[in-house]
Write a protein that holds these residues in place. Structure first.
Motif, short mmCIF file in Angstrom:
data_model
loop_
_atom_site.label_atom_id
_atom_site.label_comp_id
_atom_site.label_asym_id
_atom_site.label_seq_id
_atom_site.Cartn_x
_atom_site.Cartn_y
_atom_site.Cartn_z
N ALA A 264 0.84 -1.21 0.00
CA ALA A 264 0.00 0.00 0.00
C ALA A 264 0.88 1.25 0.00
N ASP A 265 1.93 1.21 0.81
CA ASP A 265 2.86 2.34 0.91
C ASP A 265 3.55 2.59 -0.43
N TYR A 266 3.98 1.51 -1.05
CA TYR A 266 4.67 1.60 -2.34
C TYR A 266 3.75 2.25 -3.37
N ARG A 267 2.52 1.78 -3.39
CA ARG A 267 1.57 2.29 -4.40
C ARG A 267 1.23 3.75 -4.13
N GLN A 268 1.13 4.09 -2.88
CA GLN A 268 0.74 5.46 -2.53
C GLN A 268 1.87 6.46 -2.81
N ARG A 269 3.08 6.08 -2.45
CA ARG A 269 4.20 7.02 -2.56
C ARG A 269 4.91 6.97 -3.90
N GLY A 270 4.72 5.90 -4.62
CA GLY A 270 5.44 5.73 -5.88
C GLY A 270 6.77 5.04 -5.63
N ALA A 271 7.30 4.43 -6.69
CA ALA A 271 8.48 3.58 -6.54
C ALA A 271 9.68 4.36 -6.00
N ALA A 272 9.97 5.51 -6.60
CA ALA A 272 11.20 6.23 -6.22
C ALA A 272 11.16 6.67 -4.77
N ASP A 273 10.06 7.29 -4.38
CA ASP A 273 9.96 7.79 -3.02
C ASP A 273 10.03 6.64 -2.02
N TYR A 274 9.29 5.57 -2.31
CA TYR A 274 9.26 4.43 -1.40
C TYR A 274 10.64 3.79 -1.26
N LEU A 275 11.25 3.49 -2.40
CA LEU A 275 12.51 2.73 -2.37
C LEU A 275 13.65 3.54 -1.75
N LEU A 276 13.72 4.82 -2.11
CA LEU A 276 14.83 5.62 -1.60
C LEU A 276 14.65 5.91 -0.12
N ALA A 277 13.42 6.17 0.30
CA ALA A 277 13.20 6.40 1.73
C ALA A 277 13.50 5.13 2.51
N ASP A 278 13.11 3.98 1.96
CA ASP A 278 13.35 2.70 2.63
C ASP A 278 14.84 2.46 2.81
N ALA A 279 15.62 2.91 1.82
CA ALA A 279 17.07 2.72 1.89
C ALA A 279 17.78 3.93 2.51
N ARG A 280 17.02 4.87 3.03
CA ARG A 280 17.55 6.10 3.65
C ARG A 280 18.45 6.86 2.68
N LEU A 281 17.92 7.07 1.48
CA LEU A 281 18.65 7.81 0.45
C LEU A 281 17.79 8.97 -0.02
N ASP A 282 18.46 10.02 -0.54
CA ASP A 282 17.75 11.17 -1.09
C ASP A 282 17.88 11.14 -2.61
N GLY A 283 16.87 11.68 -3.27
CA GLY A 283 16.99 11.75 -4.72
C GLY A 283 15.71 11.50 -5.47
N ALA A 284 14.63 11.19 -4.76
CA ALA A 284 13.37 10.92 -5.46
C ALA A 284 12.92 12.12 -6.30
N PRO A 285 13.05 13.36 -5.80
CA PRO A 285 12.65 14.49 -6.64
C PRO A 285 13.48 14.60 -7.93
N ALA A 286 14.77 14.28 -7.81
CA ALA A 286 15.63 14.34 -9.01
C ALA A 286 15.18 13.30 -10.03
N ILE A 287 14.85 12.13 -9.56
CA ILE A 287 14.39 11.09 -10.49
C ILE A 287 13.07 11.50 -11.14
N ALA A 288 12.17 12.06 -10.33
CA ALA A 288 10.88 12.49 -10.87
C ALA A 288 11.08 13.58 -11.92
#
Lengths: 473, 119
Positions: free
Chosen positions: B37-61
């Protein structure tokens, strides 16, 4: 039901190696894998299942209520894993960066002749890693089917392997169900974290193929043994040393038919694995198959000829141990000379052959971590404790282990568990242990369950159906 | 019936494993459903990078919005860390260190963060 299941497991293994092995050979030849390979492989699997006529299992079948309850439970768990696998792409690091991306690339074009693989300036994570899993996923996707269905299917394969092995060993149906369901609920198999069966990592499939090979070894199904061994070799770089340990186990126990099946599968799949590894590493510029194939063929012929010679002379087991000390360096040298040591994932370990000796001081910490993870952490439940308890029971009562070659294979696995931490170029031991050891142990859980499931234990084993083999040394 | 004390021990261990494993099923089911549910709500980049404690989802978007499928996007910086996700999440675009398509922005990666720079 067991007979049907045994035929289905063999058919699945044959179909998978036909599709995966055939597809990888196509990639190695720089071609585009035809979509027709998937139905062709499925047809081959069906034919193999049709031709396979295992004897009916000797023990009493399970009561209907047990069968219904067990089947319902396994269906529910399979549905859970299918949901986890199909609801989204991979949700954890390696699944996303190492496996899914390559599956997407190959689904778009199932060939290596594209910039992702051939252009050195294109970012490609673990460029020379085995492509079996991404290719299997991609080929299913190209038919409009969910490629990640392989992951729950692999779990079903591993569970079935345990149940079939238990029934073939003469256990009554209810005991076979007990072992199959116990394996099925092994915590790390169902975990929602990275590495479990629906995570998209390669480790769960490695576990399934190891379980299939163990089942083939335990039940005398050499077709299954060969197919699962080839899949194991092609799945992950660890598969090659695991298969090497299988060869050593079959050699030491003098199990000629198992040795022949495993040798041929390992030689063929190992050649393909290293050929592709080299091809990927060199961006398709070089091919060393002309060196690899003769080296693998010569190694296989040497091993089989030496085995035949020892059998003809009725050589004592010590001669097999002595032979092993000569054959292992010869085969490793053949691998190195054949190009496996020159570069790539395997080559990274061969680059400094003296490293394990320099790092021997790490061994106590590695062994302690293995003990802690295998027996003292929740990730594996009692998946390693149950086989250990059975082994102690057999030893205590002076009983002979059934399928001793499988037992030797599992014992030989322990040094292999240590190898990555002594031989890998990575320096940070604790971080390496945390990241790698659970996955290395995961690989062996299905095989450990198969071994436990075929042993004469609980006083409920019924009449023995499997050859017990000579007493273990 | 089990034939020895050890046999009882093995049976008990097997049943303990079974109960333990089954008892975990509701928890792992709930956790899996929550993750999905979290993955679907936040989108792949936000979910995966936050899960791995990384920044960069806005850059990917931003890169995904500004570029098209099949384009070659320049990249600079480290090979390890968050750029591993970027390569996967930006597919079917390719991240390259040379011969990027003209006019495309460049992805600059440290081990834990991504930023978009003009070409």
């Amino acid at each position: 039901m067991t007979v049907l299941l045994a035929r289905a497991v063999l058919g699945a293994a044959v179909a998978t190696i036909a599709v995966g092995g055939g597809g990888l050979a196509w990639l190695a030849l720089h071609g585009t894998v035809p979509d027709a390979l998937l139905p062709l492989g499925a047809a081959l699997g069906l034919a193999a299942a049709w031709r396979h006529r295992p004897p009916p299992p000797p023990g009493a079948p399970a009561p209907r209520a047990v069968t219904a309850l067990g089947a319902a439970l396994l269906l529910a768990l399979a549905a859970l894993l299918a949901y986890g696998a199909l609801a989204t792409p991979s949700r954890h690091w390696d699944g996303v960066v190492a496996w899914d991306l390559k599956a997407n690339v190959l689904a778009a074009q199932p060939t290596l002749q594209q910039p992702f693989f051939r252009d050195p300036t294109v970012y490609c994570h673990s460029r020379d890693y085995p492509l079996l899993q991404p290719l299997l996923v991609a080929l299913l996707e190209r038919w409009g089917l969910p490629g990640r269905l392989w992951f729950p299917a692999a779990w079903c394969f591993a569970v079935a392997a345990v149940g079939i092995a238990a029934r073939a060993a003469g256990h009554p149906g209810r005991i076979a169900w007990l072992f199959a369901v116990a394996a099925a609920v092994t915590p790390i198999w169902l975990s929602p974290t990275g590495g479990s069966f629906d995570s998209g990592y390669g480790d769960a499939l490695c576990c399934a193929w190891l379980g299939g090979a163990a089942c083939g070894l335990a039940t005398g199904n050499h077709g299954l043994l060969a197919a699962a061994t080839a899949l194991l070799v092609l799945q992950k770089p660890e598969g090659l040393p695991y298969a090497g340990a299988l060869l050593a186990a079959a050699w030491l126990r003098g199990d000629a038919r198992a040795l022949r099946a495993a040798v041929l599968a390992t030689a063929a799949a190992g050649t393909l694995l290293l050929w592709l590894q080299h091809d990927l590493r060199t961006f398709g510029a070089g091919t060393d198959v002309l060196l690899l194939a003769p080296a693998a063929g010569a190694g296989a012929a040497l091993l089989l000829a030496a085995d035949a010679l020892l059998r003809r002379r009725g050589a004592a087991p010590r001669w097999r141990w002595f032979g092993l000390t000569l054959l292992v360096p010869a085969l490793v040298a053949a691998l190195w000379l054949g190009g496996g040591g020159a570069d790539g994932v395997v080559g990274a370990h061969f680059a400094d052959p003296g490293r394990p000796l320099q790092r021997l001081d790490r061994l106590p910490r590695v062994l302690q971590a293995i003990g802690t993870w295998a027996c003292g952490r929740g990730a594996f439940g009692l998946a390693f404790v149950v086989p250990l308890a059975i082994a102690v029971q057999l030893w205590w009562h002076g009983r002979t282990s059934r399928t001793p070659a499988l037992g030797v294979w599992l014992v030989l696995a322990v040094p292999l568990w240590c190898v990555p931490f002594l031989w890998s170029p990575l320096d940070e031991l604790d971080a390496h242990l945390r990241a790698t050891l659970p996955r290395v142990l995961l690989h062996w859980t299905a095989a450990a369950w198969v071994w436990a499931a075929v042993q004469p234990t609980l006083g409920l084993e019924g009449r023995a159906a499997l050859p017990t083999g000579p007493a273990e040394p | 019936m089990p034939s020895s004390r050890w046999s009882w021990t093995v049976l008990a261990l097997l049943l303990a494993h079974l109960v333990w494993g089954l008892a975990r099923v509701p928890r792992v089911t709930a956790r899996r459903a929550a993750d999905i549910a979290d993955y679907r709500q936040r989108g792949a980049a936000d979910y995966l990078l936050a899960d791995a404690r990384l920044d960069g989802a806005p850059a990917i978007a931003e890169l995904a919005a500004r570029t098209g499928a099949g384009q070659r996007l320049g990249r600079r910086g480290t090979d390890r860390g968050v750029v591993e996700f970027a390569a996967a999440l930006l597919w079917p675009r390719l991240l390259v260190t040379a011969n990027a398509d003209a006019g495309t922005p460049v992805l600059v990666a440290t081990r834990t963060a991504l930023v978009v720079a003009p070409q």
